[in-house]
Enzyme design. Structure first.
Site: not given
Length: 406
Positions: A165-166, A169, A180, A189, A266, A271
């Site tokens: 996941h990270e 990005h 974002y 995301e 957020d 998210h």
């Protein structure tokens, strides 16, 4: 006006704020420390641009793992394992090393992508970052793994979906550059969730039916079985317990969560609302079947490369339809599955050929099953019939031209 994207982290701020209400003082303190650490890293992001440029220099995608020894000062970290070095006696170091390698190899084999930036970018990661930090971060140039507090989260390096996941990005940074916030941020995301899940599926050689479609299940609430940070198959059902509450992700546009475009909101619910495109990917993958990275993953990857920073859900849905046609043919069953997948989350593809009706049973049968298979088969037949009509008309026109020339 362009925006500076904040640091990416797997645990969203609303969860950390929820943990601040815990009756366990240690859980509250870990949440507070993580919030403060995240805020500090966000403030330092602009200072790391030089490091990002250095990391982006071609380096054959070599991996290096550093041990922070529970410090948050990266300059004090010591090298714990390098690309050609021996295994570390610290299993956390080896887990991070393996996760970086699997993510790198997944992108190489599935999409012929040479590391994060497609230019052999070095892959650096820092483990044991801070004390009981409940997060993992992509700061624009490298990975940071917290150890977790042992209650809400275990060691973050222990989850392949978190690492995938990270690192994704970073791939977004070098492709679509989705801004974002709001819908573009939710797409950012979602891309991270999609390809983080695919890294795991690819490594285990799982079909769409065999995959669990969960993100972070390996490390989320170690004392509670069967939950996860997010569910792509059923957004809104990943967890439900007194410690963190209930998963708030929506699974369709009628449940879209409207939040202010602020850090506490957020960034417009990035998210939260990522659950919608996540579900569309899952529904499309199930409709196509087989290995998700070979078909649906390829469509989504090419759509991500072709998208723009401010694109919204509708833009991206339309792009996946276009890419499915380019990759597998206009009127193909893959393209029909894309239409059906987005329809399940209440997004209609723009520019679907005239005469092609949308599937109708998803509003009632929102969990797939026989209704989904019947609709997808009908949709495929309609596309094929339309294609046959176009071919027939072309032949008739050609015959008329020949007759007219005599």
């Amino acid at each position: 006006m362009s925006r500076t994207r904040p640091i990416n982290c797997i645990i969203p701020p609303y969860l950390l704020e929820k943990l601040m209400e815990s009756g366990d003082s240690e859980v509250r303190q870990a949440a507070l420390d993580t919030l403060l650490t995240t805020a500090r890293l966000r403030g330092e992001r602009s200072l790391r641009r030089g490091l990002a440029e250095l990391a982006a220099a071609p380096g054959d995608a070599r991996r290096t793992i550093f041990d922070c020894e529970q410090s948050e000062d990266l300059s004090d970290a010591v090298m714990a394992r390098s690309e050609n070095g021996p295994e570390s006696p610290d299993e956390v170091v080896n887990q991070a090393f393996e996760a970086l390698g699997l993510t790198r190899d997944f992108y190489k084999e599935a999409f012929q992508r040479d590391s994060i930036d497609d230019r052999g970018m070095r892959l650096n990661a820092f483990v044991h970052f801070g004390r009981r930090v409940n997060n993992a971060f992509w700061d624009g140039s490298e990975m940071l793994f917290g150890d977790g507090d042992g209650v809400v989260l275990g060691n973050l390096a222990g989850s392949l979906t978190v690492a995938g996941h990270e690192l994704t990005h970073g791939v977004v940074d070098h492709t679509s550059r989705f801004e974002y916030h709001n819908q573009s941020g939710a797409l950012n995301e979602s891309m991270a969730d999609v390809f983080g899940s695919l890294v795991k599926q690819w490594s285990l050689k799982q079909t769409v039916e065999e995959a669990d479609w969960l993100v972070g299940a390996e490390v989320w609430t170690p004392g509670i079985e069967g939950d996860a940070l997010r569910s792509m198959k059923a957004p809104g059902t990943a967890y439900d317990n007194p410690l963190v509450g209930k998963d708030p992700q929506p699974d369709r546009m009628s449940r879209f969560v409207h939040l202010p475009d602020t850090p506490r909101g957020d960034n417009g619910g990035v998210h939260f609302n990522s659950g919608i495109p996540n579900k569309a990917f899952y529904a499309t993958a199930v409709g196509i079947g087989g290995f998700a990275w070979e078909f649906t993953g390829r469509i989504w990857y090419e759509a991500m490369r072709a998208s723009g920073p401010r694109d919204k859900f509708q833009d991206f849905a339309d792009m996946t339809f276009q890419q499915a046609g380019r990759l597998f043919g206009v009127g193909s069953s893959e393209q029909a599955a894309v239409v059906a997948g987005w329809h399940e989350v209440e997004i209609q593809i723009t520019g679907v050929p005239p005469g092609l009706t949308q599937p109708r049973s998803f509003a009632v049968n929102g969990h797939g099953g026989a209704g989904r298979e019947a609709d997808l088969a009908a949709l495929t037949r309609q596309i094929a019939a339309l294609s046959d009509k176009v071919t027939g008309l072309a032949k008739e026109m050609a015959a008329l031209k020949v007759k007219g020339s005599r």
